[in-house]
Design a protein around this motif. Structure first.
Motif, PDB file in Angstrom:
ATOM      1  N   HIS A   6      43.432  25.799  26.346  1.00  0.00           N
ATOM      2  CA  HIS A   6      42.989  27.112  26.829  1.00  0.00           C
ATOM      3  C   HIS A   6      41.528  27.352  26.461  1.00  0.00           C
ATOM      4  O   HIS A   6      40.807  28.051  27.187  1.00  0.00           O
ATOM      5  CB  HIS A   6      43.857  28.213  26.228  1.00  0.00           C
ATOM      6  CG  HIS A   6      45.237  28.262  26.801  1.00  0.00           C
ATOM      7  ND1 HIS A   6      45.547  27.814  28.058  1.00  0.00           N
ATOM      8  CD2 HIS A   6      46.410  28.728  26.277  1.00  0.00           C
ATOM      9  CE1 HIS A   6      46.831  27.992  28.299  1.00  0.00           C
ATOM     10  NE2 HIS A   6      47.381  28.549  27.229  1.00  0.00           N
ATOM     11  N   LEU A   7      41.087  26.816  25.353  1.00  0.00           N
ATOM     12  CA  LEU A   7      39.694  27.006  24.945  1.00  0.00           C
ATOM     13  C   LEU A   7      38.736  26.358  25.939  1.00  0.00           C
ATOM     14  O   LEU A   7      37.670  26.910  26.236  1.00  0.00           O
ATOM     15  CB  LEU A   7      39.483  26.426  23.544  1.00  0.00           C
ATOM     16  CG  LEU A   7      40.201  27.161  22.410  1.00  0.00           C
ATOM     17  CD1 LEU A   7      40.175  26.339  21.136  1.00  0.00           C
ATOM     18  CD2 LEU A   7      39.574  28.534  22.182  1.00  0.00           C
ATOM     19  N   VAL A   8      39.095  25.201  26.461  1.00  0.00           N
ATOM     20  CA  VAL A   8      38.288  24.558  27.497  1.00  0.00           C
ATOM     21  C   VAL A   8      38.226  25.426  28.748  1.00  0.00           C
ATOM     22  O   VAL A   8      37.175  25.599  29.360  1.00  0.00           O
ATOM     23  CB  VAL A   8      38.853  23.165  27.838  1.00  0.00           C
ATOM     24  CG1 VAL A   8      38.126  22.555  29.026  1.00  0.00           C
ATOM     25  CG2 VAL A   8      38.752  22.234  26.638  1.00  0.00           C
ATOM     26  N   ARG A   9      39.346  26.009  29.097  1.00  0.00           N
ATOM     27  CA  ARG A   9      39.414  26.850  30.297  1.00  0.00           C
ATOM     28  C   ARG A   9      38.605  28.135  30.114  1.00  0.00           C
ATOM     29  O   ARG A   9      37.974  28.620  31.052  1.00  0.00           O
ATOM     30  CB  ARG A   9      40.875  27.156  30.615  1.00  0.00           C
ATOM     31  CG  ARG A   9      41.669  25.901  30.937  1.00  0.00           C
ATOM     32  CD  ARG A   9      43.156  26.098  30.779  1.00  0.00           C
ATOM     33  NE  ARG A   9      43.757  26.799  31.902  1.00  0.00           N
ATOM     34  CZ  ARG A   9      45.035  27.139  31.963  1.00  0.00           C
ATOM     35  NH1 ARG A   9      45.841  26.846  30.961  1.00  0.00           N
ATOM     36  NH2 ARG A   9      45.508  27.768  33.010  1.00  0.00           N
ATOM     37  N   VAL A  10      38.639  28.700  28.913  1.00  0.00           N
ATOM     38  CA  VAL A  10      37.832  29.890  28.624  1.00  0.00           C
ATOM     39  C   VAL A  10      36.343  29.564  28.777  1.00  0.00           C
ATOM     40  O   VAL A  10      35.587  30.319  29.399  1.00  0.00           O
ATOM     41  CB  VAL A  10      38.132  30.415  27.205  1.00  0.00           C
ATOM     42  CG1 VAL A  10      37.081  31.430  26.769  1.00  0.00           C
ATOM     43  CG2 VAL A  10      39.522  31.043  27.158  1.00  0.00           C
ATOM     44  N   GLU A 133      33.428  25.777  21.336  1.00  0.00           N
ATOM     45  CA  GLU A 133      33.309  24.382  20.905  1.00  0.00           C
ATOM     46  C   GLU A 133      33.745  24.212  19.451  1.00  0.00           C
ATOM     47  O   GLU A 133      34.486  23.271  19.111  1.00  0.00           O
ATOM     48  CB  GLU A 133      31.867  23.875  21.068  1.00  0.00           C
ATOM     49  CG  GLU A 133      31.440  23.613  22.503  1.00  0.00           C
ATOM     50  CD  GLU A 133      30.917  24.870  23.189  1.00  0.00           C
ATOM     51  OE1 GLU A 133      30.456  24.758  24.337  1.00  0.00           O
ATOM     52  OE2 GLU A 133      30.967  25.953  22.581  1.00  0.00           O
ATOM     53  N   ASP A 134      33.305  25.126  18.577  1.00  0.00           N
ATOM     54  CA  ASP A 134      33.708  25.053  17.172  1.00  0.00           C
ATOM     55  C   ASP A 134      35.214  25.233  17.032  1.00  0.00           C
ATOM     56  O   ASP A 134      35.858  24.555  16.221  1.00  0.00           O
ATOM     57  CB  ASP A 134      32.985  26.120  16.346  1.00  0.00           C
ATOM     58  CG  ASP A 134      31.510  25.798  16.142  1.00  0.00           C
ATOM     59  OD1 ASP A 134      31.132  24.626  16.328  1.00  0.00           O
ATOM     60  OD2 ASP A 134      30.747  26.726  15.815  1.00  0.00           O
ATOM     61  N   CYS A 135      35.774  26.136  17.841  1.00  0.00           N
ATOM     62  CA  CYS A 135      37.220  26.374  17.775  1.00  0.00           C
ATOM     63  C   CYS A 135      37.999  25.145  18.242  1.00  0.00           C
ATOM     64  O   CYS A 135      39.064  24.828  17.688  1.00  0.00           O
ATOM     65  CB  CYS A 135      37.602  27.587  18.622  1.00  0.00           C
ATOM     66  SG  CYS A 135      37.141  29.178  17.894  1.00  0.00           S
ATOM     67  N   GLU A 136      37.487  24.456  19.258  1.00  0.00           N
ATOM     68  CA  GLU A 136      38.153  23.243  19.721  1.00  0.00           C
ATOM     69  C   GLU A 136      38.219  22.205  18.614  1.00  0.00           C
ATOM     70  O   GLU A 136      39.262  21.570  18.385  1.00  0.00           O
ATOM     71  CB  GLU A 136      37.412  22.681  20.933  1.00  0.00           C
ATOM     72  CG  GLU A 136      37.573  23.493  22.209  1.00  0.00           C
ATOM     73  CD  GLU A 136      36.668  22.978  23.314  1.00  0.00           C
ATOM     74  OE1 GLU A 136      36.569  21.750  23.464  1.00  0.00           O
ATOM     75  OE2 GLU A 136      36.068  23.802  24.024  1.00  0.00           O
ATOM     76  N   THR A 137      37.090  22.022  17.919  1.00  0.00           N
ATOM     77  CA  THR A 137      37.042  21.053  16.830  1.00  0.00           C
ATOM     78  C   THR A 137      37.918  21.492  15.661  1.00  0.00           C
ATOM     79  O   THR A 137      38.666  20.696  15.082  1.00  0.00           O
ATOM     80  CB  THR A 137      35.593  20.875  16.343  1.00  0.00           C
ATOM     81  OG1 THR A 137      34.782  20.424  17.430  1.00  0.00           O
ATOM     82  CG2 THR A 137      35.523  19.874  15.209  1.00  0.00           C
ATOM     83  N   HIS A 158      37.445  35.154  15.390  1.00  0.00           N
ATOM     84  CA  HIS A 158      36.174  35.638  15.922  1.00  0.00           C
ATOM     85  C   HIS A 158      36.271  36.970  16.666  1.00  0.00           C
ATOM     86  O   HIS A 158      35.242  37.496  17.090  1.00  0.00           O
ATOM     87  CB  HIS A 158      35.572  34.580  16.849  1.00  0.00           C
ATOM     88  CG  HIS A 158      35.260  33.286  16.167  1.00  0.00           C
ATOM     89  ND1 HIS A 158      34.239  33.161  15.247  1.00  0.00           N
ATOM     90  CD2 HIS A 158      35.854  32.067  16.244  1.00  0.00           C
ATOM     91  CE1 HIS A 158      34.197  31.913  14.799  1.00  0.00           C
ATOM     92  NE2 HIS A 158      35.167  31.233  15.381  1.00  0.00           N
ATOM     93  N   ALA A 159      37.466  37.489  16.857  1.00  0.00           N
ATOM     94  CA  ALA A 159      37.641  38.792  17.513  1.00  0.00           C
ATOM     95  C   ALA A 159      38.742  39.541  16.774  1.00  0.00           C
ATOM     96  O   ALA A 159      39.798  39.841  17.332  1.00  0.00           O
ATOM     97  CB  ALA A 159      37.977  38.607  18.990  1.00  0.00           C
ATOM     98  N   LYS A 160      38.484  39.852  15.525  1.00  0.00           N
ATOM     99  CA  LYS A 160      39.523  40.355  14.639  1.00  0.00           C
ATOM    100  C   LYS A 160      40.051  41.731  15.039  1.00  0.00           C
ATOM    101  O   LYS A 160      41.153  42.118  14.638  1.00  0.00           O
ATOM    102  CB  LYS A 160      39.002  40.384  13.198  1.00  0.00           C
ATOM    103  CG  LYS A 160      38.702  38.991  12.653  1.00  0.00           C
ATOM    104  CD  LYS A 160      38.232  39.039  11.214  1.00  0.00           C
ATOM    105  CE  LYS A 160      37.970  37.631  10.675  1.00  0.00           C
ATOM    106  NZ  LYS A 160      37.506  37.631   9.277  1.00  0.00           N
TER     107      LYS A 160
END
Length: 269
Positions: A6-10, A133-137, A158-160
């Motif tokens: 999903h992170l790639v799609r975002v 990118e950081d979240c993917e890693t 990152h969006a608490k």
């Protein structure tokens, strides 16, 4: 990174479509075996503000350890501790009568949107984009099919202040399977999506083909839109009972939720 992430799609959605087009207010992450009722989705999302940090779907409990056994698992376990519960991580000594965190669902943790369709506000996508990118890693050690969990971890880092919403109308199973599990009568209303899980091999298919089942849903949606535009009905929305009458009664009767049977059309006259 895996294409299903999903992170790639975002990241792709923001860079290629949303960044330069402020009219796109929401991002829908939808499985390719899921049917979407666009009129109903648009109406449903109108109750929220795309300028707020919001995401939603069919909410579920999140598993404490999704494969990383690291900071995220420890963060989720803190919710257990606050409520007098516990679980053990892989690098810890087993405890009597305490389950592994990989087998423990966190009831008090923020829920995770699931259901083969997840919706994110524009503000949330924009907030996440610098960190994808950081979240993917950072989440690559999670289980191979933990796409929603990886997004969940990134959002809560990152969006608490994000609001997690239950989107009524997301069906994660075909109607035959929902009826088998007694789920349909509990959630009947206006469907946002129907998931095709189990239809590919005809196990829970109505027409004996994935294409045929989705074609029927499209015909229902198209008919509702045409009737609305001609003034024959007040809204373009398909109701769950429209789907039930078509799928469970083959269009020849009315589905009775209370006893799971069809009343033939001639008996209604």
């Amino acid at each position: 990174m895996q294409s299903w992430s999903h992170l790639v799609r975002v990241r792709h959605a923001w860079d290629e479509h949303m960044k330069d087009n402020p009219e796109i207010e929401w991002l829908a992450l939808v499985d390719d075996d899921t049917f979407v009722f666009p009129d109903t989705v648009q109406w449903y999302l109108s109750r929220y503000k795309s300028a707020d940090l919001v995401w939603g779907g069919l909410l579920e409990y999140v598993r404490v350890d999704n494969g990383d056994a690291g900071n995220f698992a420890k963060w989720l376990r803190e919710y257990l501790h606050m409520n007098g519960a516990d679980c053990t991580l892989p690098d810890e000594e087993p405890k009597k009568d305490i389950k592994n965190c990989s087998d423990t669902m966190c009831i008090k943790c923020p829920p995770i949107p699931q259901g083969a369709a997840i919706f994110l506000s524009r503000a949330l996508v924009e907030t996440l984009r610098p960190h994808t990118e950081d979240c993917e890693t950072m989440t690559q050690t999670l289980c191979k099919r933990c796409g929603s969990q990886r997004l969940y971890m990134c959002i809560h880092r990152h969006a608490k202040s994000v609001k997690t919403e239950f989107f009524r109308g997301i069906h994660r199973n075909p109607m035959h399977l929902e009826e088998k599990h007694h789920e349909f009568s509990d959630r009947s209303g206006l469907p946002l999506t129907w998931h095709g899980f189990g239809q590919v091999n005809s196990t829970y298919s109505h027409t004996r083909s994935f294409y045929g089942d989705f074609l029927e849903l499209w015909r229902l949606s198209h008919k509702a839109r045409v009737m609305f535009e001609s003034g024959e009905r007040e809204t373009p929305f398909v109701h769950d009972m429209d789907v039930a009458n078509r799928v469970m009664c083959n269009g020849l009767g009315v589905w009775r939720i209370n006893d799971g049977r069809c009343t033939p059309v001639e008996d209604l006259l």
